[in-house]
Every structure is written in C-alpha cells, then in structure tokens.
Design an enzyme around this catalytic site. Structure first.
Site, PDB file in Angstrom:
ATOM      1  N   GLY A  16       0.849  -1.451  -0.034  1.00  0.00           N
ATOM      2  CA  GLY A  16      -0.014  -0.164  -0.059  1.00  0.00           C
ATOM      3  C   GLY A  16       0.726   1.371  -0.158  1.00  0.00           C
ATOM      4  O   GLY A  16       0.286   2.309   0.438  1.00  0.00           O
ATOM      5  N   ASN A  18       1.552   3.088  -2.598  1.00  0.00           N
ATOM      6  CA  ASN A  18       1.210   4.206  -3.381  1.00  0.00           C
ATOM      7  C   ASN A  18      -0.242   4.718  -2.675  1.00  0.00           C
ATOM      8  O   ASN A  18      -0.553   5.859  -2.897  1.00  0.00           O
ATOM      9  CB  ASN A  18       0.648   3.483  -4.799  1.00  0.00           C
ATOM     10  N   LEU A  89      -4.544  -6.991  -7.666  1.00  0.00           N
ATOM     11  CA  LEU A  89      -4.066  -8.055  -8.286  1.00  0.00           C
ATOM     12  C   LEU A  89      -5.036  -9.018  -9.137  1.00  0.00           C
ATOM     13  O   LEU A  89      -4.839 -10.013  -9.479  1.00  0.00           O
ATOM     14  CB  LEU A  89      -2.939  -9.087  -7.469  1.00  0.00           C
ATOM     15  N   ASN A 106      -5.500   2.955 -13.448  1.00  0.00           N
ATOM     16  CA  ASN A 106      -4.416   1.678 -12.778  1.00  0.00           C
ATOM     17  C   ASN A 106      -3.118   2.326 -13.090  1.00  0.00           C
ATOM     18  O   ASN A 106      -2.751   3.114 -14.023  1.00  0.00           O
ATOM     19  CB  ASN A 106      -4.588   0.163 -13.593  1.00  0.00           C
ATOM     20  N   HIS A 108       0.914   0.666 -13.811  1.00  0.00           N
ATOM     21  CA  HIS A 108       1.593  -0.417 -13.788  1.00  0.00           C
ATOM     22  C   HIS A 108       3.058  -0.013 -14.051  1.00  0.00           C
ATOM     23  O   HIS A 108       3.455   0.972 -14.629  1.00  0.00           O
ATOM     24  CB  HIS A 108       1.286  -1.046 -15.280  1.00  0.00           C
ATOM     25  N   GLU A 178       6.482   6.162  -9.101  1.00  0.00           N
ATOM     26  CA  GLU A 178       5.075   6.100  -8.635  1.00  0.00           C
ATOM     27  C   GLU A 178       4.612   6.996  -7.664  1.00  0.00           C
ATOM     28  O   GLU A 178       3.549   7.686  -7.822  1.00  0.00           O
ATOM     29  CB  GLU A 178       4.713   4.657  -8.432  1.00  0.00           C
TER      30      GLU A 178
HETATM   31  N1  LIG Z   1      -9.914  -5.487 -16.199  1.00  0.00           N
HETATM   32  C1  LIG Z   1      -8.617  -4.843 -15.508  1.00  0.00           C
HETATM   33  N2  LIG Z   1      -8.539  -5.455 -14.486  1.00  0.00           N
HETATM   34  C2  LIG Z   1      -7.329  -5.100 -13.978  1.00  0.00           C
HETATM   35  C3  LIG Z   1      -6.085  -4.134 -14.680  1.00  0.00           C
HETATM   36  C4  LIG Z   1      -6.669  -3.910 -16.141  1.00  0.00           C
HETATM   37  O1  LIG Z   1      -5.850  -3.243 -16.669  1.00  0.00           O
HETATM   38  N3  LIG Z   1      -8.122  -4.125 -16.394  1.00  0.00           N
HETATM   39  N4  LIG Z   1      -4.938  -3.876 -14.151  1.00  0.00           N
HETATM   40  C5  LIG Z   1      -4.452  -4.916 -13.054  1.00  0.00           C
HETATM   41  C6  LIG Z   1      -3.269  -4.333 -12.448  1.00  0.00           C
HETATM   42  N5  LIG Z   1      -2.432  -5.272 -13.219  1.00  0.00           N
HETATM   43  C7  LIG Z   1      -1.285  -4.587 -13.787  1.00  0.00           C
HETATM   44  O2  LIG Z   1      -1.096  -3.541 -13.823  1.00  0.00           O
HETATM   45  C8  LIG Z   1      -2.268  -6.684 -13.221  1.00  0.00           C
HETATM   46  C9  LIG Z   1      -2.377  -7.269 -11.641  1.00  0.00           C
HETATM   47  C10 LIG Z   1      -2.514  -8.605 -11.906  1.00  0.00           C
HETATM   48  C11 LIG Z   1      -2.131  -9.437 -12.769  1.00  0.00           C
HETATM   49  C12 LIG Z   1      -2.276 -10.983 -12.645  1.00  0.00           C
HETATM   50  O3  LIG Z   1      -1.804 -11.638 -13.462  1.00  0.00           O
HETATM   51  N6  LIG Z   1      -2.942 -11.283 -11.736  1.00  0.00           N
HETATM   52  C13 LIG Z   1      -3.120 -12.940 -11.350  1.00  0.00           C
HETATM   53  C14 LIG Z   1      -3.591 -13.074  -9.925  1.00  0.00           C
HETATM   54  C15 LIG Z   1      -2.549 -12.763  -8.917  1.00  0.00           C
HETATM   55  C16 LIG Z   1      -3.108 -13.118  -7.466  1.00  0.00           C
HETATM   56  O4  LIG Z   1      -4.331 -13.449  -7.218  1.00  0.00           O
HETATM   57  O5  LIG Z   1      -2.483 -12.793  -6.505  1.00  0.00           O
HETATM   58  C17 LIG Z   1      -3.977 -13.614 -12.299  1.00  0.00           C
HETATM   59  O6  LIG Z   1      -4.853 -13.044 -12.850  1.00  0.00           O
HETATM   60  O7  LIG Z   1      -3.942 -14.637 -12.601  1.00  0.00           O
HETATM   61  C18 LIG Z   1      -1.971  -8.953 -13.882  1.00  0.00           C
HETATM   62  C19 LIG Z   1      -2.141  -7.494 -14.210  1.00  0.00           C
HETATM   63  C20 LIG Z   1      -5.591  -4.894 -11.810  1.00  0.00           C
HETATM   64  N7  LIG Z   1      -6.874  -5.443 -12.586  1.00  0.00           N
HETATM   65  N1  GAR Z   2       0.513  -5.064 -12.503  1.00  0.00           N
HETATM   66  C1  GAR Z   2       0.150  -4.530 -11.349  1.00  0.00           C
HETATM   67  C2  GAR Z   2       1.373  -4.028 -10.563  1.00  0.00           C
HETATM   68  O1  GAR Z   2       2.335  -4.764 -10.491  1.00  0.00           O
HETATM   69  N2  GAR Z   2       1.248  -3.112  -9.812  1.00  0.00           N
HETATM   70  C3  GAR Z   2       2.350  -2.564  -8.829  1.00  0.00           C
HETATM   71  O2  GAR Z   2       2.314  -3.179  -7.532  1.00  0.00           O
HETATM   72  C4  GAR Z   2       2.919  -2.233  -6.699  1.00  0.00           C
HETATM   73  C5  GAR Z   2       2.181  -2.068  -5.302  1.00  0.00           C
HETATM   74  O3  GAR Z   2       3.030  -1.301  -4.426  1.00  0.00           O
HETATM   75  P1  GAR Z   2       2.355  -0.857  -3.353  1.00  0.00           P
HETATM   76  O4  GAR Z   2       1.341  -1.948  -2.709  1.00  0.00           O
HETATM   77  O5  GAR Z   2       3.333  -0.428  -2.749  1.00  0.00           O
HETATM   78  O6  GAR Z   2       1.639   0.361  -3.710  1.00  0.00           O
HETATM   79  C6  GAR Z   2       3.192  -0.963  -7.476  1.00  0.00           C
HETATM   80  O7  GAR Z   2       4.794  -1.109  -8.023  1.00  0.00           O
HETATM   81  C7  GAR Z   2       2.368  -1.161  -8.693  1.00  0.00           C
HETATM   82  O8  GAR Z   2       2.980  -0.655  -9.565  1.00  0.00           O
END
Ligand SMILES: Nc1nc2c(c(=O)[nH]1)N[C@@H](CN(C=O)c1ccc(C(=O)N[C@@H](CCC(=O)O)C(=O)O)cc1)CN2
Ligand code: GAR
Length: 199
Positions: A16, A18, A89, A106, A108, A178
């Site tokens: 957390g 961010n 996630l 979001n 990334h 970030e």
């Molecule tokens: N509809 C959308 N949902 C989310 C997005 C998005 O762009 N469209 N962004 C993500 C954040 N993210 C990257 O920035 C991201 C987060 C997680 C995953 C991922 O592969 N997650 C796993 C599960 C992991 C877990 O449960 O611990 C999975 O789906 O198998 C990819 C990208 C947030 N949501």
């Molecule tokens: N694809 C999604 C992803 O990887 N997000 C990343 O998770 C971290 C969360 O940090 P935080 O919990 O300290 O804010 C951040 O670095 C963010 O960009």
C-alpha cells in the site's frame, strides 16, 4: 457527506505504499477525498494504512467479486464515484467496469504495452525487464478496460535500467516514480472529469 466532493476508492492487494501517498496527497483537499480502501488479501499492509488514517476498508472475496454484484452496492453506499487501482492483483470484472465506465485508472510498473498482461505484476515485471536486458523501464498510468493493461494511456515516465540492477533495485526506482507521479495524475484526471461533468 458533501455531495459535490469526489469520493475515491483505492483498490490494493499489497503493502500500500502508493495508497499511502495518494491518501496523503488528498488529505484536506477541498474537492477530492479517499473514502474507501478495497483489498482482496487479508492481512495486507494497505489495511493497516487504512486503519492508521481512519479510512473505512472493505475486504472482498472472489465469489461475490466475479460472480455476484462485484461490490457495486457497497461502493455506492460509500458514494464512490472514481476508482484507483494501486497494486490490485485481480482482474476488474466487466460488471464493475461498466458501472464505473471511464472512471477507473491503474498504475503499471513498466512501459506498456511491453511487460503487461496476465502474470505481469510486482517483481515478475522487473525480473522480465532485467532478463531481457532492457536499458530503460518506467511506469504507465492508464484507464482500465476489460483486459489487463490494455486501456488508454494517461502518462508514461521512464527510468534507466543498469546492467548491475536486481529486481529489488529496479523496484525501488520504479516505486520512486510512482510515488512522485501517481497522486498528482489521479488529481488531474479526476478534476478534468469533474469539470467536464463526468463525475
Ligand atoms: N480489467 C482490468 N483489471 C485490472 C487491470 C486492468 O488493466 N484491467 N489492471 C490490473 C493491475 N495489473 C497490472 O497493472 C495486473 C495485476 C495482476 C495481474 C495478474 O496476472 N494477476 C493474477 C492473480 C494474482 C493473485 O491473485 O495474487 C491472475 O490474474 O492470474 C496482471 C496484471 C488490476 N486489474
Ligand atoms: N501489474 C500491477 C502491478 O504490478 N502493480 C504494482 O504493484 C505495486 C504495488 O505497490 P504498493 O502496494 O506499495 O503500492 C506497484 O509497484 C504497482 O505498480
């Protein structure tokens, strides 16, 4: 609760950092407030941050999120009109995307479209960037659509990647970007939407 304020919900799954920066940025802000933290991981650091700042939190589970109401009723109960994903996630389901159309963003930790999609989160992203011997990485702040990391880009900021970098060292450099750019970008997008009557 003031009707003309914008009420943010921050979705997070981890430490957390961010969320903490965004909460601090909007502390005493006249038009925007962080009204709810949404988390899918019991015990996540972001929940302590919420408690420390007296911000309500909602812990969510898969069945309701993906096959129920996606917590839309709960978000409405908190007057939420804009959603910020900060290390969340799970994929946001279509039902929630449509309920908050255009009002979910979001961050990334890479320069999309490279290093995005399923499996690309946290240290996995930095490991891939280093494995591929990239000379730069950075952050992408984007609108959220039904796919992972596919929505329109709002801002990208780059940073160098050094041959000696470890995923942890690169993560530190990315986190610094970030924390510097995400809160002000959230404010810019939200105020533009508010002034356009889209919130
Ligand atoms: N509809 C959308 N949902 C989310 C997005 C998005 O762009 N469209 N962004 C993500 C954040 N993210 C990257 O920035 C991201 C987060 C997680 C995953 C991922 O592969 N997650 C796993 C599960 C992991 C877990 O449960 O611990 C999975 O789906 O198998 C990819 C990208 C947030 N949501
Ligand atoms: N694809 C999604 C992803 O990887 N997000 C990343 O998770 C971290 C969360 O940090 P935080 O919990 O300290 O804010 C951040 O670095 C963010 O960009």
């Amino acid at each position: 609760m003031s009707s003309n304020k914008v009420h943010l919900a921050i979705f997070a799954s981890g430490a957390g950092s961010n969320a903490k920066k965004i909460i601090g940025h909007f502390n005493h802000h006249p038009g925007i407030t962080v009204s709810l933290i949404v988390c899918n991981k019991p015990g996540a650091g972001v929940l302590k941050i919420a408690a420390d700042h007296n911000i309500p939190f909602l812990t969510i589970e898969k069945e309701t999120f993906f096959r129920g109401n996606a917590y839309i009723d709960e978000l409405r109960a908190y007057n939420i009109n804009f959603i910020v994903l900060a290390g969340f996630l799970w994929k946001i389901p279509e039902k929630l995307i449509k309920a908050y159309q255009g009002n979910i963003i979001n961050i990334h930790p890479a320069l999309l479209p490279k290093y995005g999609g399923k499996g690309m989160y946290g240290s996995f992203v930095h490991e891939a960037v280093i494995r591929d011997k990239e000379t730069q990485s950075g952050i992408t702040i984007h609108f959220v659509d039904e796919l992972y990391d596919h929505g329109d880009h709002i801002l990208q900021v780059t940073c160098p990647v050094y041959p000696s970098d470890t995923p942890a060292l690169l993560a530190q450099r990315i986190h610094a970007l970030e924390h510097e750019y995400f809160p002000a970008t959230v404010e810019k997008v939200v105020m533009e939407k508010k002034n356009a009557g889209a919130l």
